[in-house]
Motif scaffolding. Structure first.
Motif, mmCIF file in Angstrom:
data_model
loop_
_atom_site.group_PDB
_atom_site.id
_atom_site.type_symbol
_atom_site.label_atom_id
_atom_site.label_comp_id
_atom_site.label_asym_id
_atom_site.label_seq_id
_atom_site.Cartn_x
_atom_site.Cartn_y
_atom_site.Cartn_z
ATOM 1 N N ASP A 1 0.853 -1.189 0.000
ATOM 2 C CA ASP A 1 0.000 0.000 0.000
ATOM 3 C C ASP A 1 0.885 1.232 0.000
ATOM 4 O O ASP A 1 2.078 1.159 0.325
ATOM 5 N N SER A 2 0.313 2.366 -0.359
ATOM 6 C CA SER A 2 1.083 3.609 -0.407
ATOM 7 C C SER A 2 0.151 4.789 -0.152
ATOM 8 O O SER A 2 -1.066 4.679 -0.286
ATOM 9 N N PHE A 3 0.726 5.891 0.245
ATOM 10 C CA PHE A 3 -0.056 7.103 0.467
ATOM 11 C C PHE A 3 0.874 8.308 0.321
ATOM 12 O O PHE A 3 2.102 8.181 0.310
ATOM 13 N N GLU A 4 0.271 9.486 0.228
ATOM 14 C CA GLU A 4 1.018 10.737 0.108
ATOM 15 C C GLU A 4 0.615 11.676 1.233
ATOM 16 O O GLU A 4 -0.526 11.643 1.704
ATOM 17 N N GLN A 5 1.567 12.494 1.657
ATOM 18 C CA GLN A 5 1.291 13.434 2.735
ATOM 19 C C GLN A 5 2.209 14.639 2.598
ATOM 20 O O GLN A 5 3.327 14.534 2.049
ATOM 21 N N THR A 6 1.727 15.785 3.051
ATOM 22 C CA THR A 6 2.537 17.003 3.011
ATOM 23 C C THR A 6 2.476 17.701 4.363
ATOM 24 O O THR A 6 1.535 17.510 5.136
ATOM 25 N N PHE A 7 3.507 18.481 4.637
ATOM 26 C CA PHE A 7 3.484 19.350 5.810
ATOM 27 C C PHE A 7 4.363 20.559 5.532
ATOM 28 O O PHE A 7 5.224 20.539 4.639
ATOM 29 N N THR A 8 4.126 21.619 6.283
ATOM 30 C CA THR A 8 4.826 22.888 6.068
ATOM 31 C C THR A 8 5.669 23.226 7.288
ATOM 32 O O THR A 8 5.248 23.004 8.432
ATOM 33 N N ILE A 9 6.874 23.747 7.024
ATOM 34 C CA ILE A 9 7.791 24.181 8.077
ATOM 35 C C ILE A 9 8.152 25.639 7.833
ATOM 36 O O ILE A 9 8.407 26.046 6.686
ATOM 37 N N GLY A 10 8.175 26.406 8.886
ATOM 38 C CA GLY A 10 8.437 27.836 8.763
ATOM 39 C C GLY A 10 9.894 28.187 8.603
ATOM 40 O O GLY A 10 10.401 29.086 9.296
ATOM 41 N N ARG A 11 10.603 27.526 7.705
ATOM 42 C CA ARG A 11 11.992 27.825 7.380
ATOM 43 C C ARG A 11 12.178 27.701 5.874
ATOM 44 O O ARG A 11 11.413 27.009 5.193
ATOM 45 N N GLU B 1 10.862 21.754 13.151
ATOM 46 C CA GLU B 1 10.743 23.213 13.100
ATOM 47 C C GLU B 1 11.291 23.846 14.372
ATOM 48 O O GLU B 1 12.016 24.851 14.323
ATOM 49 N N ASP B 2 10.975 23.256 15.525
ATOM 50 C CA ASP B 2 11.518 23.777 16.785
ATOM 51 C C ASP B 2 13.038 23.754 16.772
ATOM 52 O O ASP B 2 13.698 24.694 17.213
ATOM 53 N N ARG B 3 13.605 22.664 16.257
ATOM 54 C CA ARG B 3 15.062 22.549 16.218
ATOM 55 C C ARG B 3 15.665 23.597 15.287
ATOM 56 O O ARG B 3 16.666 24.243 15.619
ATOM 57 N N LEU B 4 15.070 23.767 14.107
ATOM 58 C CA LEU B 4 15.605 24.737 13.145
ATOM 59 C C LEU B 4 15.432 26.175 13.634
ATOM 60 O O LEU B 4 16.229 27.044 13.297
ATOM 61 N N ILE C 1 10.360 5.825 1.145
ATOM 62 C CA ILE C 1 9.891 7.195 1.325
ATOM 63 C C ILE C 1 10.572 8.077 0.291
ATOM 64 O O ILE C 1 11.804 8.134 0.221
ATOM 65 N N ARG C 2 9.777 8.726 -0.519
ATOM 66 C CA ARG C 2 10.293 9.741 -1.453
ATOM 67 C C ARG C 2 9.837 11.111 -0.940
ATOM 68 O O ARG C 2 8.664 11.280 -0.591
ATOM 69 N N TYR C 3 10.759 12.054 -0.880
ATOM 70 C CA TYR C 3 10.379 13.376 -0.387
ATOM 71 C C TYR C 3 10.887 14.469 -1.326
ATOM 72 O O TYR C 3 11.878 14.295 -2.044
ATOM 73 N N ARG C 4 10.155 15.582 -1.320
ATOM 74 C CA ARG C 4 10.534 16.742 -2.115
ATOM 75 C C ARG C 4 10.262 17.985 -1.289
ATOM 76 O O ARG C 4 9.208 18.095 -0.656
ATOM 77 N N VAL C 5 11.216 18.898 -1.251
ATOM 78 C CA VAL C 5 11.080 20.139 -0.501
ATOM 79 C C VAL C 5 10.886 21.282 -1.493
ATOM 80 O O VAL C 5 11.742 21.518 -2.362
ATOM 81 N N VAL C 6 9.761 21.989 -1.386
ATOM 82 C CA VAL C 6 9.431 23.080 -2.301
ATOM 83 C C VAL C 6 9.047 24.300 -1.478
ATOM 84 O O VAL C 6 8.765 24.192 -0.278
ATOM 85 N N PRO C 7 9.033 25.497 -2.111
ATOM 86 C CA PRO C 7 8.619 26.702 -1.377
ATOM 87 C C PRO C 7 7.179 26.578 -0.869
ATOM 88 O O PRO C 7 6.303 26.052 -1.551
ATOM 89 N N GLY C 8 6.941 27.060 0.357
ATOM 90 C CA GLY C 8 5.600 27.061 0.905
ATOM 91 C C GLY C 8 4.796 28.237 0.387
ATOM 92 O O GLY C 8 5.279 29.070 -0.399
ATOM 93 N N GLU C 9 3.564 28.316 0.838
ATOM 94 C CA GLU C 9 2.692 29.405 0.387
ATOM 95 C C GLU C 9 3.150 30.747 0.930
ATOM 96 O O GLU C 9 3.020 31.776 0.248
ATOM 97 N N GLU C 10 3.686 30.760 2.148
ATOM 98 C CA GLU C 10 4.190 31.990 2.751
ATOM 99 C C GLU C 10 5.679 32.133 2.455
ATOM 100 O O GLU C 10 6.409 31.131 2.413
ATOM 101 N N PRO C 11 6.163 33.343 2.238
ATOM 102 C CA PRO C 11 7.598 33.552 1.996
ATOM 103 C C PRO C 11 8.424 33.022 3.168
ATOM 104 O O PRO C 11 8.047 33.173 4.328
ATOM 105 N N GLY C 12 9.542 32.391 2.846
ATOM 106 C CA GLY C 12 10.428 31.880 3.884
ATOM 107 C C GLY C 12 9.978 30.582 4.505
ATOM 108 O O GLY C 12 10.546 30.163 5.519
ATOM 109 N N THR C 13 8.979 29.925 3.904
ATOM 110 C CA THR C 13 8.527 28.641 4.419
ATOM 111 C C THR C 13 8.771 27.551 3.377
ATOM 112 O O THR C 13 9.001 27.837 2.202
#
Length: 401
Positions: A216-226, A360-363, A308-320
């Motif tokens: 089985d497989s699934f996709e998920q996203t989350f945002t970090i303020g960095r 996020e807390d660590r960064l 696990i495949r991951y991709r880091v892209v710009p968030g909706e807010e600047p700097g995220t």
């Protein structure tokens, strides 16, 4: 050939630093060969089913149950019995500690216990009582109650670490095949220097995962303020990432493309650790990565494989940054009862949410207690089910309106 003897095969190996050659029956076990052919009776026979650990010795530096190991499977190997550890530095320290801590009574289990204890002294970075007890769980003692044994091993580990003697790092170059077998490996008997120890290493992740097909497989996203670059760089720091994942632990020193470790899970009073190895790939230009891994609990009653495949892209807010995950997995054994896709997604969602907060807390430089040392699976299951019930009630009320 007499009437009572079956077919024979040649055997050539090193025993306690001496070359040995003999003709043996293919069915002959290593313990019987050592005791009866070489008169090395320090290797004791107890259960003869690989359970009690009395027959434990070293084959190519690794603890092995010699009562269930065929001698013919060890052709070309270096075998070290308790007699071969007379002048071994660690064995000398352990014998003194066993005497000091009253860690032996009848002494029948002691040779195998010392061999297993020596392996723990080499591999454990800290004198962790829980891990020592786990490491010695395959060596049974009818006399002592284990308290003195555990304290003896702890004292030797602590003393050596205080003297600056570090734990060994697992050797990724160990070949495949039964423990102690070097047939076809290109290594001649005696090629290893004296007292060389090769740590137990799971099969390389690339080979393990090459034929992996997720159930089985699934996709998920989350945002970090960095910023994305900062978040992607953090994903390359394996230990830092592990500190943010609930229950995660790292063994030895990870390399950029390979890491050994595990996940500690709590099932009520039981806290098994699923250990394994993973292959890590990173694309620095495109901020993408891939982790391929496999693991099993100590008794290999449950196994896990995943990608696990991951991709880091710009968030909706600047700097995220937004982290996009694609997860594929396969569960076998007792753990499979928790493998229903909807339940796994809920559990993964909670773990990922906690991971993202910790990262996020660590960064951001915020001081936190870090991730929990284990995953409380029943609590996560209950919370996930509770959310499902609440969602079902909401849908029911909406339908009634």
């Amino acid at each position: 050939m007499n009437a009572t003897q079956g077919p024979t095969m040649p055997l050539s190996l090193n025993v306690n630093g001496l070359a040995v050659a003999a003709e043996i029956e293919p069915r002959r076990h290593l313990a019987d060969f050592l005791r009866e052919n070489l008169n090395l009776t320090g290797t004791h026979l107890g259960c003869e089913h690989g359970v009690c650990g009395a027959c434990t010795l070293l084959v190519d530096g690794e603890p092995v149950r010699s009562c269930i190991t065929f001698a013919g499977a060890c052709s070309g190997a270096d075998v070290t019995t308790i007699e071969g550890l007379d002048n071994d530095e660690i064995a000398i320290e352990l014998r003194a500690a066993f005497n000091r801590e009253h860690a032996l009574q009848c002494g029948f289990c002691t040779p195998g216990m010392l061999v297993s204890a020596r392996d723990l002294v080499l591999r454990l970075r800290e004198p962790d009582e829980r891990r020592i007890r786990l490491g010695l769980s395959g060596n049974l003692c009818r006399c002592t109650g284990y308290v003195g044994i555990v304290q003896a091993v702890r004292s030797v580990i602590a003393a050596r670490r205080e003297r600056g003697i570090t734990a060994i790092v697992a050797d990724p170059g160990r070949g495949l095949g039964p423990i102690g077998a070097r047939i076809g490996s290109g290594l001649a008997a005696g090629a290893l220097p004296p007292n060389t120890v090769k740590a137990r290493v799971p099969a390389p992740a690339a080979k393990v995962a090459a034929a992996f097909t997720p159930t089985d497989s699934f996709e998920q996203t989350f945002t970090i303020g960095r910023p994305p670059a900062e978040v992607f760089a953090a994903f390359g720091r394996i230990r830092e990432i592990a500190d943010c994942i609930p229950g995660a632990l790292v063994d030895g020193e990870p390399t950029p493309d390979r890491v050994e470790g595990g996940i500690r899970v709590r099932f009520g009073p039981i806290s098994p650790v699923f250990r394994g190895v993973a292959l890590v790939e990173r694309d620095e230009e495109n901020f993408t990565g891939r982790i391929l891994g496999t693991g099993a609990d100590a008794g290999e009653r449950s196994t896990m494989q995943g990608e696990i495949r991951y991709r880091v892209v710009p968030g909706e807010e600047p700097g995220t940054a937004r982290v996009e995950l694609a997860v594929g997995y396969a569960l076998k054994g007792a753990l499979a009862q928790f493998g229903r896709p909807s339940l796994v997604r809920n559990l993964a969602g909670r773990i990922i949410a906690e991971f993202s907060r910790n990262l996020e807390d660590r960064l951001m430089g915020r001081s936190t207690g870090g991730a929990p040392k284990q995953i409380n699976l029943p609590r996560l299951v209950f919370n996930s089910l509770s959310e499902g019930v609440r969602s079902w009630i909401k849908r029911l009320l909406a339908f009634s309106d």
